[in-house]
Design a protein around this motif. Sequence first.
Motif, PDB file in Angstrom:
ATOM      1  N   TRP A 113       0.296 -11.064  -6.993  1.00  0.00           N
ATOM      2  CA  TRP A 113      -0.625 -10.606  -8.019  1.00  0.00           C
ATOM      3  C   TRP A 113      -1.919 -11.408  -7.942  1.00  0.00           C
ATOM      4  N   SER A 114      -2.487 -11.496  -6.753  1.00  0.00           N
ATOM      5  CA  SER A 114      -3.678 -12.323  -6.546  1.00  0.00           C
ATOM      6  C   SER A 114      -4.888 -11.834  -7.337  1.00  0.00           C
ATOM      7  N   ASP A 115      -4.864 -10.579  -7.763  1.00  0.00           N
ATOM      8  CA  ASP A 115      -5.984 -10.061  -8.544  1.00  0.00           C
ATOM      9  C   ASP A 115      -5.792 -10.264 -10.047  1.00  0.00           C
ATOM     10  N   ALA A 116      -4.708 -10.926 -10.441  1.00  0.00           N
ATOM     11  CA  ALA A 116      -4.451 -11.203 -11.859  1.00  0.00           C
ATOM     12  C   ALA A 116      -5.123 -12.515 -12.257  1.00  0.00           C
ATOM     13  N   ALA A 117      -5.397 -12.640 -13.549  1.00  0.00           N
ATOM     14  CA  ALA A 117      -5.866 -13.908 -14.084  1.00  0.00           C
ATOM     15  C   ALA A 117      -4.649 -14.835 -14.184  1.00  0.00           C
ATOM     16  N   VAL A 118      -4.716 -15.974 -13.519  1.00  0.00           N
ATOM     17  CA  VAL A 118      -3.576 -16.897 -13.468  1.00  0.00           C
ATOM     18  C   VAL A 118      -3.929 -18.201 -14.154  1.00  0.00           C
ATOM     19  N   THR A 119      -3.038 -18.647 -15.024  1.00  0.00           N
ATOM     20  CA  THR A 119      -3.180 -19.927 -15.697  1.00  0.00           C
ATOM     21  C   THR A 119      -2.125 -20.873 -15.125  1.00  0.00           C
ATOM     22  N   GLU A 120      -2.565 -22.004 -14.638  1.00  0.00           N
ATOM     23  CA  GLU A 120      -1.628 -23.010 -14.143  1.00  0.00           C
ATOM     24  C   GLU A 120      -1.390 -24.030 -15.238  1.00  0.00           C
ATOM     25  N   ILE A 121      -0.132 -24.305 -15.519  1.00  0.00           N
ATOM     26  CA  ILE A 121       0.253 -25.256 -16.555  1.00  0.00           C
ATOM     27  C   ILE A 121       0.561 -26.584 -15.866  1.00  0.00           C
ATOM     28  N   ALA A 122      -0.060 -27.653 -16.329  1.00  0.00           N
ATOM     29  CA  ALA A 122       0.130 -28.968 -15.722  1.00  0.00           C
ATOM     30  C   ALA A 122       1.585 -29.396 -15.825  1.00  0.00           C
TER      31      ALA A 122
END
Length: 125
Positions: A113-122
């Motif tokens: 899903w490279s076109d999705a907005a991705v949030t990385e959680i620390a």
Amino acid sequence: MGRNQTEKQQKQLIDSIIAGIQEKKGRGIRVADLRGIDDTICQYLVVCEGNTPSQVSAISDSVFDFGLKQAGEKPVTTDGERNALWVAMDYVDVVVHIFVPDARQFYDIDNLWSDAAVTEIADLD
């Protein structure tokens, strides 16, 4: 609740899922927002990993518990618990994937899903 969850309910569920993952020291948490993409199976995808099948199982159990206690939600289905190399938990609007590192790298679901907005959680240390 299924597909009729409000945005607030979805956020509460995602927050509880993240808390459940962090409770068992899951790492590499990524949340993909798929709402702007046509023909997806869910609204959000949460991906993380545990170091061993035992940790993957513990994370899955913790996600279940936190989702139920904090958001009042249970997954419609959970798959992969037997070998615990990759556990998928389907909350309808939110799908959770918990991998061991080798399986995560092999299936590379993070990049589907490279076109999705991705949030990385620390990671919590």
